[in-house]
Design a protein around this motif. Sequence first.
Motif, PDB file in Angstrom:
ATOM      1  N   GLU A  44       0.830  -1.205   0.000  1.00  0.00           N
ATOM      2  CA  GLU A  44       0.000   0.000   0.000  1.00  0.00           C
ATOM      3  C   GLU A  44       0.864   1.254   0.000  1.00  0.00           C
ATOM      4  O   GLU A  44       0.564   2.228  -0.694  1.00  0.00           O
ATOM      5  N   PHE A  45       1.946   1.234   0.777  1.00  0.00           N
ATOM      6  CA  PHE A  45       2.845   2.386   0.826  1.00  0.00           C
ATOM      7  C   PHE A  45       3.468   2.636  -0.539  1.00  0.00           C
ATOM      8  O   PHE A  45       3.493   3.765  -1.032  1.00  0.00           O
ATOM      9  N   ARG A  46       3.960   1.583  -1.178  1.00  0.00           N
ATOM     10  CA  ARG A  46       4.574   1.729  -2.500  1.00  0.00           C
ATOM     11  C   ARG A  46       3.563   2.215  -3.529  1.00  0.00           C
ATOM     12  O   ARG A  46       3.878   3.034  -4.400  1.00  0.00           O
ATOM     13  N   LYS A  47       2.328   1.704  -3.450  1.00  0.00           N
ATOM     14  CA  LYS A  47       1.280   2.123  -4.381  1.00  0.00           C
ATOM     15  C   LYS A  47       0.985   3.609  -4.209  1.00  0.00           C
ATOM     16  O   LYS A  47       0.865   4.346  -5.191  1.00  0.00           O
ATOM     17  N   THR A  48       0.904   4.070  -2.975  1.00  0.00           N
ATOM     18  CA  THR A  48       0.633   5.474  -2.706  1.00  0.00           C
ATOM     19  C   THR A  48       1.769   6.365  -3.188  1.00  0.00           C
ATOM     20  O   THR A  48       1.529   7.409  -3.794  1.00  0.00           O
ATOM     21  N   VAL A  49       2.996   5.947  -2.950  1.00  0.00           N
ATOM     22  CA  VAL A  49       4.149   6.729  -3.410  1.00  0.00           C
ATOM     23  C   VAL A  49       4.151   6.802  -4.933  1.00  0.00           C
ATOM     24  O   VAL A  49       4.400   7.862  -5.510  1.00  0.00           O
ATOM     25  N   LYS A  50       3.854   5.699  -5.596  1.00  0.00           N
ATOM     26  CA  LYS A  50       3.834   5.677  -7.058  1.00  0.00           C
ATOM     27  C   LYS A  50       2.742   6.596  -7.592  1.00  0.00           C
ATOM     28  O   LYS A  50       2.956   7.340  -8.549  1.00  0.00           O
ATOM     29  N   GLU A  51       1.566   6.581  -6.969  1.00  0.00           N
ATOM     30  CA  GLU A  51       0.466   7.451  -7.395  1.00  0.00           C
ATOM     31  C   GLU A  51       0.837   8.915  -7.197  1.00  0.00           C
ATOM     32  O   GLU A  51       0.530   9.759  -8.045  1.00  0.00           O
ATOM     33  N   ASP A  52       1.491   9.238  -6.088  1.00  0.00           N
ATOM     34  CA  ASP A  52       1.906  10.617  -5.839  1.00  0.00           C
ATOM     35  C   ASP A  52       2.932  11.067  -6.862  1.00  0.00           C
ATOM     36  O   ASP A  52       2.901  12.207  -7.319  1.00  0.00           O
ATOM     37  N   GLU A  55       1.187  11.895 -10.017  1.00  0.00           N
ATOM     38  CA  GLU A  55       0.352  13.074  -9.891  1.00  0.00           C
ATOM     39  C   GLU A  55       1.150  14.370  -9.981  1.00  0.00           C
ATOM     40  O   GLU A  55       0.649  15.380 -10.441  1.00  0.00           O
TER      41      GLU A  55
END
Length: 85
Positions: A44-52, A55
Amino acid sequence: MPVLVGLPSLGPMELLIILAVVVIIFGVGRLPEVGGALGKSIREFRKTVKEDDEEKPQVQSRAADARPEAGGQPSGKPSSETRRH
């Protein structure tokens, strides 16, 4: 993997000590559950960092579009001074 500044590297003995502490705290029966939760959190952390990261270019391009032109107003948008009620 980069080494964290100020922290010593972890050798095999340190990893065994950490594993022993984890087994003492959680018990052998809960280790798969704890490992699964930890893996899910990392994903989840990696997914959030990738999305940021994806963006950021969009936000920067929107900011460039909203910059005022030579007339002092952003393109196609009235300023707050011209929208008085």
